[in-house]
Design an enzyme around this catalytic site. Structure first.
Site, PDB file in Angstrom:
ATOM      1  N   ASN A  33      11.566   3.135  13.608  1.00  0.00           N
ATOM      2  CA  ASN A  33      10.953   4.049  12.642  1.00  0.00           C
ATOM      3  C   ASN A  33      10.320   3.275  11.494  1.00  0.00           C
ATOM      4  O   ASN A  33      10.084   2.072  11.594  1.00  0.00           O
ATOM      5  CB  ASN A  33      12.004   5.026  12.115  1.00  0.00           C
ATOM      6  CG  ASN A  33      13.061   4.303  11.295  1.00  0.00           C
ATOM      7  OD1 ASN A  33      13.540   3.244  11.696  1.00  0.00           O
ATOM      8  ND2 ASN A  33      13.422   4.856  10.164  1.00  0.00           N
TER       9      ASN A  33
ATOM     10  N   CYS B 299      11.600   2.318   8.724  1.00  0.00           N
ATOM     11  CA  CYS B 299      12.464   1.326   8.072  1.00  0.00           C
ATOM     12  C   CYS B 299      13.291   0.530   9.069  1.00  0.00           C
ATOM     13  O   CYS B 299      14.242  -0.141   8.682  1.00  0.00           O
ATOM     14  CB  CYS B 299      13.365   2.008   7.051  1.00  0.00           C
ATOM     15  SG  CYS B 299      12.468   2.907   5.779  1.00  0.00           S
TER      16      CYS B 299
ATOM     17  N   GLU C  80      15.583   1.150  11.335  1.00  0.00           N
ATOM     18  CA  GLU C  80      16.998   1.355  11.661  1.00  0.00           C
ATOM     19  C   GLU C  80      17.219   2.416  12.736  1.00  0.00           C
ATOM     20  O   GLU C  80      18.341   2.572  13.215  1.00  0.00           O
ATOM     21  CB  GLU C  80      17.799   1.717  10.399  1.00  0.00           C
ATOM     22  CG  GLU C  80      17.742   3.164   9.961  1.00  0.00           C
ATOM     23  CD  GLU C  80      16.498   3.498   9.163  1.00  0.00           C
ATOM     24  OE1 GLU C  80      16.438   4.596   8.570  1.00  0.00           O
ATOM     25  OE2 GLU C  80      15.572   2.668   9.125  1.00  0.00           O
TER      26      GLU C  80
ATOM     27  N   THR D  83      16.473   4.819  -2.761  1.00  0.00           N
ATOM     28  CA  THR D  83      16.521   5.761  -3.875  1.00  0.00           C
ATOM     29  C   THR D  83      17.905   6.349  -4.088  1.00  0.00           C
ATOM     30  O   THR D  83      18.359   6.457  -5.226  1.00  0.00           O
ATOM     31  CB  THR D  83      15.513   6.899  -3.651  1.00  0.00           C
ATOM     32  OG1 THR D  83      14.224   6.342  -3.388  1.00  0.00           O
ATOM     33  CG2 THR D  83      15.425   7.776  -4.877  1.00  0.00           C
TER      34      THR D  83
END
Length: 948
Positions: A571, A573, A575, A776
């Site tokens: 994806n 990122c 993972e 975040t």
């Protein structure tokens, strides 16, 4: 010297005259005047003339130097208030003094300081002679046009309450003094609320406790906005229940909140609210919630922190039979920071459009209709806050034959340019940038041009400056790199089955196509040394940050779902590793356990624990609490699948059929610091291993229990789970498909045999585990991101909410214990860009504990990741840091990652040029240490947040 014109003074890049109206200056009598850059020029000129006189030679030298120093002062002020604002006259003079010292003009600076001190003495004498009637009055202007005298009693009470319980680390008088200094007659009500926040946050570098005081002062402003009037924290204990009812009604009436939330038993719900947890936030976390997460009606926020957590909890519990009980359980783990759902879930749970999933993976077909359908799907998914991973391998290469037009293909790259521009145009509802990553297999004919997509040179029509890219590398390629053998590139329209083959099946078919090419049976191919392509991959990765290095065969040979499809990409990122095809868009739903909050009490002083055994580390973890948190978290993640809004039917079908989730962790570095274990140590590797083992065990166990309650996912029969093959067992499958196996530690400490038997009976989720970046949500709860090492011990973080000073509270605690924490130490850390290594006063015995990411050999990061990977059914978002990168070191580390069986890696981060504002504490400025930013990616790149 005649007075220069403003244009003459500010005709430089540091200042645009059109910006003058954006800045004001507060004089010492609290009067507000327009900012005038020419006065800085005059002040600096006078300082030089006072020392050097007005000789012709001196004046010529002074003119050039004064102009440069004026530019520096203006630029420093602008950095503090980039969008406009107010400066106190003392702050401007501080910057002038600082600029003179930096320029090496110490005699002039000394004269300037003495002049300021003399003028200050004169003002004090004058003030002592004045009558009370002469003291200036500060009046506050309200939106209705009225003015009232400043209520100093309330202002002090608010600051006093913000500092309550924080001990002697924070000073009420320091915050109050800084606040009053920046007030002026006629100040607006909004500016008055903002003043103590700004006064407190510049003190965070003195002590991390000011981060809590600043958050509470911001909370006071939030309550004023939400409630329409000021309210203290003490008053909120009684007010929260009624406020929450009013909030739900307002949200429902404005079509922001699902009306079903109003049908809960609100007596039970409001009784469960914990107003005191509003005080647990640090400033960065509270500011991010305020800027980007709290619901608002026409720019006015309507959510307070506990209402925010409860809205998410209720939104995830709506389909439960006993929804109040589960909503309260969900609220407890969220509001205590024990577990936090991913950003899309926090954004949208309980709303009318609950797009709660984090990641979407697609495969793009080799047809114009398929390509533009995929681009449209990207837009729809991005619109509602999803991060995207696209598999582009099936699309035929540049120069390949197109039967329908009797022409030749332009290849993958022109379409990726459209994907790039779509991501920019559809920016996730204005909450954050749209983000997508394109994946391409290493045998694709367009791979060499694909590697150059992020370069800043070349034909811009064939560049994608805003999109991420990643290599999807089969084991066969890495073996040929190791053996210094040749590699052949093909177009997928001539070798279509390679896309869906893995392991030995891929090897056999690939070698078959090579023989066909040699015999003339394939028209479009290219043969190059594998090592040349590998070096170009690493060169582009270092120079541009892309494409990332990810490995096809580990993702597939260890996939629990290999019986129903192929993992074609990760994806955004790196993972998530889920199957995709023409009919299914893979979806993953994420959340992370806060590792720090699941440690038992650990002594905070003494020797480092570099030799702790796995058994000792296991004893440091609160297993019972972790078990409870994970069971609640897995239920929440499973509920996301049913509550979710699906913008694309393919995503809904896939998610309901396989029900994958990704439970991760955050705060790994903080946990090491709390246990006094350096990241670069055998104990850290052991903790990475044992902590992930415990999390994985409880996550799999919880999914098996959910299957007993709710039934197994549809495609469970035939999966590795159904055969009793757990992630730790699937390493054997990967090892069997490689020439030299997998070199990774296989030790284990829990009762996996019993769990294996239980899992054969059913699983609720096809996948349970994935470690996301948590960029975040870690900031929200105030812990280190995911599995990241310490970035720096003191720095300024920049993200979409602004700039925030970050100080390592564990280091401050240690230095206070050693009686070393003072203004000199703060300045030393700022001068050395947050590194403890060059600071002689810090004992060598504790320095390994506080080594930052760039001071830690990346080999330790790979080894720790390998220990985790053996327990994961998906992957982990792994950044690799290089303090002194070299081609040889980068090559060694990425080969090691492959040999250890890692599925994916993420950014390569290396130190860039230093641009640090090394100011003194006394200036009161927000220290702008902006050094060590990674090449090609900021440490808080918004694209990293698409998952968390």
């Amino acid at each position: 010297m005649s007075k220069p014109t403003t244009q003459a003074v500010i005709g430089n890049p540091a200042y645009d005259p059109s910006e003058a109206s954006h800045y004001k200056v507060i004089r010492r009598n609290n009067a507000m005047v327009n900012f005038d850059a020419s006065k800085i020029h005059i002040a600096v000129t006078k300082a030089f003339l006072a020392v050097e006189g007005g000789s012709g030679a001196a004046s010529a030298r002074v003119r050039d130097l004064v102009s440069r120093l004026t530019e520096q002062v203006i630029e420093a002020l602008k950095r503090r208030q980039p969008g406009g604002g107010t400066f106190h006259i003392e702050d401007i003079q501080d910057q002038v003094e600082l600029a003179l010292m930096r320029a090496g003009e110490h005699e002039v600076a000394r004269a300037y300081v003495l002049y300021r001190e003399e003028r200050a003495r004169e003002r004090r004498q004058q003030a002592a002679a004045e009558t009370p009637a002469d003291v200036p009055v500060i009046r506050v202007s309200y939106p209705n046009g009225s003015q009232r005298a400043l209520d100093m009693v309330r202002l002090r009470a608010v600051i006093d309450e913000a500092c309550s319980g924080l001990g002697t680390a924070v000073s009420i008088d320091a915050i109050l003094g800084n606040t009053v200094k920046n007030l002026y007659d006629g100040i607006s009500e909004d500016e008055l609320f903002q003043a103590p926040i700004l006064a407190s946050r510049v003190l965070i570098e003195r002590d991390p406790a000011y981060a809590y005081a600043s958050a509470r002062l911001l909370l006071d402003r939030v309550r004023w906005e939400v409630l329409g009037e000021a309210a203290t924290q003490a008053e909120m204990t009684a007010r929260y229940p009624q406020y929450f009812r009013d909030y739900l009604q307002t949200g429902i009436q404005n079509e922001l909140i699902d009306p079903r939330l109003g049908q809960y038993d609100l007596e039970r719900i409001t009784a469960a609210l914990r107003p005191e947890r509003d005080l647990d936030f640090q400033y960065l976390g509270m500011q991010i919630l305020y800027d980007r997460y709290f619901l608002h009606v026409r720019e006015r926020r309507i959510e307070l922190p506990q209402a925010f957590w409860m809205r998410v909890a209720m939104g995830l519990a709506m389909n439960e039979v006993d929804r109040e009980t589960h909503a309260i359980a969900f609220y407890e783990v969220l509001s205590s920071f024990d577990f936090v759902s991913s950003t899309p879930t926090l954004f949208n749970a309980g709303t009318l459009r609950p797009q709660l999933s984090s990641c979407f993976l697609t495969t793009v077909g080799d047809d114009l209709d398929d390509i533009y359908e995929a681009i449209k799907e990207n837009a729809m998914l991005s619109k509602f806050s999803g991060g995207l991973g696209n598999d582009w391998t099936p699309v035929r290469a540049l120069g390949s034959f197109i039967k329908g037009t009797n022409g030749k293909s332009q290849g993958v790259v022109p379409f990726l340019k459209v994907v790039n521009d779509t991501a920019v145009a559809v920016n996730q509802g204005g909450k954050r940038k749209g983000a997508v990553c394109a994946y391409l297999e290493t045998w694709h004919m367009d791979i060499e041009e694909f590697l150059e997509l992020r370069k800043n040179t070349g034909d811009d029509r064939r560049r994608t400056h805003d999109m991420n890219t990643a290599n999807w590398i089969p084991d066969l390629f890495m073996e040929r790199v190791e053996n210094n053998a040749m590699w052949t590139l093909f177009s997928p329209n001539e070798t279509p089955d390679l896309h869906d083959l893995t392991g030995s099946a891929f090897r056999e078919r690939y070698e078959h196509y090579e023989r066909m090419a040699d015999a003339g049976g394939i028209e479009l191919f290219k043969r190059i040394p594998a090592i040349h392509l590998w070096r170009k991959m690493l060169t582009m990765l270092f120079e541009t940050g892309h494409p990332w290095i990810t490995f096809k065969d580990p993702c597939n040979l260890r996939s629990p779902q290999q019986h129903v499809g192929v993992v074609h990409s990760s994806n955004l990122c790196t993972e998530i590793t889920l199957n995709t095809n023409a009919k299914e868009i893979a979806v993953c739903n994420l959340g992370s356990v806060n590792l720090v909050s699941h440690l038992r009490a650990v002594a905070d002083a003494g020797a480092l624990r570099e030799d702790s055994t796995p058994e000792e580390l296991l004893a440091m973890m609160d297993g019972e609490k972790l078990h409870h948190t994970i069971r609640v978290a897995m239920r929440m993640l499973d509920n996301v699948i049913d509550m979710n809004y699906y913008a694309v039917a393919k995503a809904r079908n896939s998610n309901l059929r396989h029900r994958p989730v990704g439970l991760g962790l955050m705060g790994f570095s903080d946990a090491l610091l709390q246990m006094r274990i350096p990241y670069a140590s055998a104990a850290a590797l052991a903790f990475a291993d044992i902590s992930q083992e415990v999390i994985s065990y409880h996550a799999i166990d919880a999914s098996a229990d959910l299957a007993r309650e709710r039934g197994s996912y549809q495609s469970f029969p035939g999966s590795l789970w159904s055969q009793g093959i757990l992630p730790i067992d699937s390493i054997d499958l990967l090892a069997a498909g490689r020439e030299h196996g997998v070199d990774v530690d296989r030790s284990q400490h829990l009762d996996w045999a019993t769990l294996r038997s239980k899992v054969r009976g059913g699983m609720r989720n096809s996948n349970c585990l994935a470690i996301a970046p948590t960029a975040t949500i870690s900031n929200i709860v105030g812990v280190s991101q995911g599995i990241e090492p310490i970035y720096q011990n003191l720095y300024v973080k920049s993200n979409l909410s602004g700039e925030f000073t970050v100080v390592n509270s564990y280091l401050v605690h240690d230095l206070k214990r050693l009686e070393l924490w003072d203004e000199v130490m703060v300045n030393d850390l700022k001068y050395f860009d947050g590194s403890v290594m060059p600071v002689d006063r810090i004992p060598a015995s504790i320095k390994p504990l506080y080594a930052n990411a760039f001071e830690t050999d990346p080999e330790w990061l790979v080894e720790a990741a390998a220990r985790r990977q053996k327990w994961l059914d998906q992957a982990q978002s792994l950044n690799l840091y290089f303090g002194q990168p070299s081609g040889k070191k980068i090559d060694e580390i990425y080969r090691l990652a492959w040999k250890r069986g890692l599925k994916t890696t993420y950014y390569l981060r290396s130190l860039g040029a230093t641009a640090a504002e090394k100011s003194t504490v006394q200036t009161g400025t927000l220290n702008a240490v902006v050094s060590g930013q990674p090449k090609a990616c900021a440490i808080d790149d918004p694209t990293c947040e698409a998952c968390q």
